[in-house]
Scaffold this motif. Structure first.
Motif, mmCIF file in Angstrom:
data_model
loop_
_atom_site.group_PDB
_atom_site.id
_atom_site.type_symbol
_atom_site.label_atom_id
_atom_site.label_comp_id
_atom_site.label_asym_id
_atom_site.label_seq_id
_atom_site.Cartn_x
_atom_site.Cartn_y
_atom_site.Cartn_z
ATOM 1 N N ILE A 75 0.812 -1.217 0.000
ATOM 2 C CA ILE A 75 0.000 0.000 0.000
ATOM 3 C C ILE A 75 0.848 1.271 0.000
ATOM 4 C CG2 ILE A 75 -1.736 1.334 1.291
ATOM 5 C CD1 ILE A 75 -2.964 -1.339 2.174
ATOM 6 N N PRO A 76 1.923 1.352 0.831
ATOM 7 C CA PRO A 76 2.729 2.578 0.797
ATOM 8 C C PRO A 76 3.380 2.851 -0.559
ATOM 9 C CG PRO A 76 3.224 1.299 2.766
ATOM 10 C CD PRO A 76 2.376 0.431 1.889
ATOM 11 N N LEU A 77 3.482 1.838 -1.408
ATOM 12 C CA LEU A 77 4.186 1.983 -2.686
ATOM 13 C C LEU A 77 3.269 2.417 -3.817
ATOM 14 C CD1 LEU A 77 6.244 -1.330 -2.455
ATOM 15 C CD2 LEU A 77 6.864 0.912 -1.583
ATOM 16 N N GLN A 78 1.972 2.636 -3.518
ATOM 17 C CA GLN A 78 1.024 2.957 -4.588
ATOM 18 C C GLN A 78 1.249 4.341 -5.162
ATOM 19 O OE1 GLN A 78 -2.847 2.347 -2.897
ATOM 20 N NE2 GLN A 78 -2.672 0.125 -2.877
ATOM 21 N N GLU A 79 1.927 5.211 -4.411
ATOM 22 C CA GLU A 79 2.225 6.547 -4.931
ATOM 23 C C GLU A 79 3.493 6.480 -5.760
ATOM 24 O OE1 GLU A 79 2.784 11.138 -3.372
ATOM 25 O OE2 GLU A 79 2.864 9.480 -1.960
ATOM 26 N N THR A 80 3.375 6.814 -7.022
ATOM 27 C CA THR A 80 4.531 6.761 -7.916
ATOM 28 C C THR A 80 4.676 8.084 -8.646
ATOM 29 O OG1 THR A 80 3.135 5.846 -9.683
ATOM 30 C CG2 THR A 80 4.337 4.273 -8.303
ATOM 31 N N VAL A 81 5.894 8.382 -9.043
ATOM 32 C CA VAL A 81 6.125 9.553 -9.890
ATOM 33 C C VAL A 81 5.527 9.260 -11.263
ATOM 34 C CG1 VAL A 81 7.874 10.991 -10.985
ATOM 35 C CG2 VAL A 81 8.218 10.165 -8.648
ATOM 36 N N TYR A 105 21.505 3.662 19.297
ATOM 37 C CA TYR A 105 21.720 4.743 18.325
ATOM 38 C C TYR A 105 20.808 5.933 18.634
ATOM 39 C CZ TYR A 105 24.419 1.567 15.340
ATOM 40 O OH TYR A 105 25.369 0.726 14.847
ATOM 41 N N GLN A 106 21.272 7.125 18.281
ATOM 42 C CA GLN A 106 20.423 8.304 18.246
ATOM 43 C C GLN A 106 19.880 8.412 16.820
ATOM 44 O OE1 GLN A 106 23.176 11.365 19.435
ATOM 45 N NE2 GLN A 106 22.732 11.106 21.607
ATOM 46 N N VAL A 107 18.583 8.590 16.682
ATOM 47 C CA VAL A 107 17.949 8.474 15.369
ATOM 48 C C VAL A 107 17.125 9.713 15.032
ATOM 49 C CG1 VAL A 107 16.424 7.086 13.907
ATOM 50 C CG2 VAL A 107 17.836 5.954 15.649
ATOM 51 N N ASN A 108 17.242 10.160 13.787
ATOM 52 C CA ASN A 108 16.402 11.230 13.245
ATOM 53 C C ASN A 108 15.720 10.739 11.976
ATOM 54 O OD1 ASN A 108 16.995 13.759 14.890
ATOM 55 N ND2 ASN A 108 19.060 13.058 14.389
ATOM 56 N N LEU A 109 14.487 11.171 11.791
ATOM 57 C CA LEU A 109 13.731 10.871 10.567
ATOM 58 C C LEU A 109 13.439 12.180 9.844
ATOM 59 C CD1 LEU A 109 11.105 8.245 11.845
ATOM 60 C CD2 LEU A 109 13.339 7.814 10.805
ATOM 61 N N ASN A 110 13.743 12.202 8.558
ATOM 62 C CA ASN A 110 13.493 13.393 7.736
ATOM 63 C C ASN A 110 13.150 12.986 6.311
ATOM 64 O OD1 ASN A 110 15.962 14.264 9.729
ATOM 65 N ND2 ASN A 110 14.531 15.958 9.434
ATOM 66 N N GLU A 111 12.689 13.963 5.540
ATOM 67 C CA GLU A 111 12.578 13.783 4.093
ATOM 68 C C GLU A 111 13.853 14.348 3.472
ATOM 69 O OE1 GLU A 111 9.033 15.658 2.738
ATOM 70 O OE2 GLU A 111 7.698 14.205 3.700
ATOM 71 N N PHE A 112 14.484 13.571 2.584
ATOM 72 C CA PHE A 112 15.752 14.029 2.015
ATOM 73 C C PHE A 112 15.608 14.599 0.605
ATOM 74 C CE2 PHE A 112 15.431 9.736 0.410
ATOM 75 C CZ PHE A 112 16.100 9.729 -0.800
ATOM 76 N N CYS A 113 14.416 14.488 0.032
ATOM 77 C CA CYS A 113 14.145 15.096 -1.276
ATOM 78 C C CYS A 113 12.643 15.228 -1.433
ATOM 79 C CB CYS A 113 14.748 14.263 -2.412
ATOM 80 S SG CYS A 113 14.034 12.609 -2.575
ATOM 81 N N SER A 114 12.209 15.858 -2.496
ATOM 82 C CA SER A 114 10.782 16.065 -2.725
ATOM 83 C C SER A 114 10.118 14.773 -3.190
ATOM 84 C CB SER A 114 10.566 17.141 -3.795
ATOM 85 O OG SER A 114 11.008 16.661 -5.062
ATOM 86 N N LYS A 115 8.798 14.710 -3.037
ATOM 87 C CA LYS A 115 8.049 13.544 -3.517
ATOM 88 C C LYS A 115 8.076 13.458 -5.033
ATOM 89 C CE LYS A 115 4.817 12.466 0.192
ATOM 90 N NZ LYS A 115 3.404 12.151 0.512
ATOM 91 N N GLU A 116 8.252 14.596 -5.688
ATOM 92 C CA GLU A 116 8.340 14.594 -7.149
ATOM 93 C C GLU A 116 9.620 13.895 -7.609
ATOM 94 O OE1 GLU A 116 5.371 17.106 -5.838
ATOM 95 O OE2 GLU A 116 7.513 17.347 -5.357
#
Length: 397
Positions: free
Chosen positions: A254-260, A373-384
């Motif tokens: 389901i998470p993979l249904q969004e595609t460029v 571990y110390q952990v951070n979650l981020n977006e590293f680029c745009s969804k496009e």
């Protein structure tokens, strides 16, 4: 992160009827698992035209707003799935480092490379599931530190090593199976491990091995969560193991249904193949009284141009079925109607697509925290650039 995970977990469980189904196998909205609970949502879906469906699929923000108006109890989902984007400035690449890298892929690699370099720990790099070592080239050229590139396909190792040697980069390729215990030969305690879109069990294998060997840092962008050896997702963290949410392989898709967007040609091929499969399924149900879906092998896209009847005869031959004389035009039209019904239902799942992905990513983050571990979650680029834009950054505490 524990509180974030638990809140997300509760939301997904409470509203699981809205995402826990497979649109491909529902012949009509009459079989919806939430028909009685959300009548207004069903009415809205029934009124959608094919053009409106396509528009909403390509405008996720607009789709989300419409769905949340019909399911207001899920209003928190947007806040729960928001991740702060990394503020990256872009790297100046050495000449030739980007040789052979497609444009969109290059943008992903450069962003991932800058994120890893900014938070670098250790004195060398491990590039996991490296392919030809595109990311490794950037890390080697920018840091002048050794990169060990671990890859399953020998041909990719050979091609990557040739290019690295040509550019005088300190890279060493190792061929091996990332899921095996012998893969640990590629790891040592001085490495900062990176993995861009290593699928399913591959990135999980890296995390477990890294924790065992005490790698100083990991930078991972997960992908293809359904590519696992087990039939269900195997949680890593204590909280996820305690959750009532047990995800099947189908649900991990389901998470993979969004595609460029892949262009009109890609859209046309998908419509033809899916509607052909659905039409063939209806034909088997009505003419051969087969009441379960018969899986059909992959087909070359060029064969779709031969038409629906040719597809049916090819599929019947593959499954050793004898087809009666039927009105193929009728079943093609049924397949096309079922295709749009499927697309309507998948719109509802899209509201929960990112929350399911973040549930999976938080499980991995919590596992790494449990490993020190110390952990951070981020977006590293745009969804496009890529919808798989979540980055796990972990440093040994």
């Amino acid at each position: 992160m524990q509180q974030h995970f638990q809140t997300l977990d509760a939301l997904l469980i409470e509203h699981q009827s809205l995402w826990r189904f497979e649109p491909f196998f529902l012949c009509s909205s009459d079989s919806l698992p939430w028909l009685d609970s959300y009548p207004h949502l069903c009415e809205w879906l029934d009124d959608l035209s094919a053009k409106e469906i396509e528009h909403l699929k390509s405008h996720p923000r607009e789709l989300s707003q419409k769905l949340l108006a019909l399911v207001p109890e899920c209003q928190d989902i947007e806040a729960l799935t928001h991740l702060k984007p990394l503020e990256l400035t872009g790297l100046t690449l050495n000449r030739g480092v980007d040789t052979g890298v497609p444009g969109r892929k290059l943008a992903q690699i450069v962003s991932m490379g800058e994120a890893a370099l900014r938070h670098h720990q250790g004195t060398e790099w491990l590039e996991w599931c490296s392919g030809k070592g595109f990311l490794g080239r950037i890390l080697a050229s920018q840091s002048s530190q050794k990169v060990t590139s671990f890859e399953f396909q020998q041909a990719l190792c050979d091609a990557g090593q040739r290019e690295a040697d040509k550019q005088l980069l300190p890279m060493h390729f190792i061929q091996g199976d990332a899921l095996s215990e012998t893969a640990k030969v590629a790891l040592n305690p001085n490495q900062h491990a990176v993995a861009l879109h290593a699928c399913g069990d591959l990135h999980v294998s890296l995390m477990k091995k890294a924790a065992e060997i005490n790698l100083p840092a990991l930078t991972i962008s997960p992908c293809c969560y359904h590519l696992i050896q087990d039939q269900h997702y195997q949680p890593l963290s204590t909280l996820a193991k305690q959750s009532m949410l047990k995800l099947s392989k189908a649900e991990l898709r389901i998470p993979l249904q969004e595609t460029v967007t892949g262009g009109e040609r890609v859209k046309r091929h998908r419509f033809e193949e899916m509607s052909f499969r659905l039409g063939f399924d209806q034909l088997l149900r009505e003419q051969l009284t087969i009441d379960q879906y018969v899986p059909i092998p992959s087909i070359k896209k060029s064969m779709l141009g031969e038409g629906f009847e040719a597809f049916c005869r090819w599929a019947a031959d593959k499954k050793q079925l004898q087809l009666p004389e039927v009105d193929f035009t009728y079943y093609q039209s049924v397949g096309e109607k079922r295709y749009w019904d499927m697309e309507k239902l998948s719109l509802v799942q899209q509201l929960f697509r990112r929350s399911l992905e973040l549930w999976l990513v938080l499980d991995k983050a919590l596992f790494l925290i449990e490993q020190g571990y110390q952990v951070n979650l981020n977006e590293f680029c745009s969804k496009e650039t890529t919808p798989r834009n979540i980055l796990i950054r972990a440093q040994k505490a």
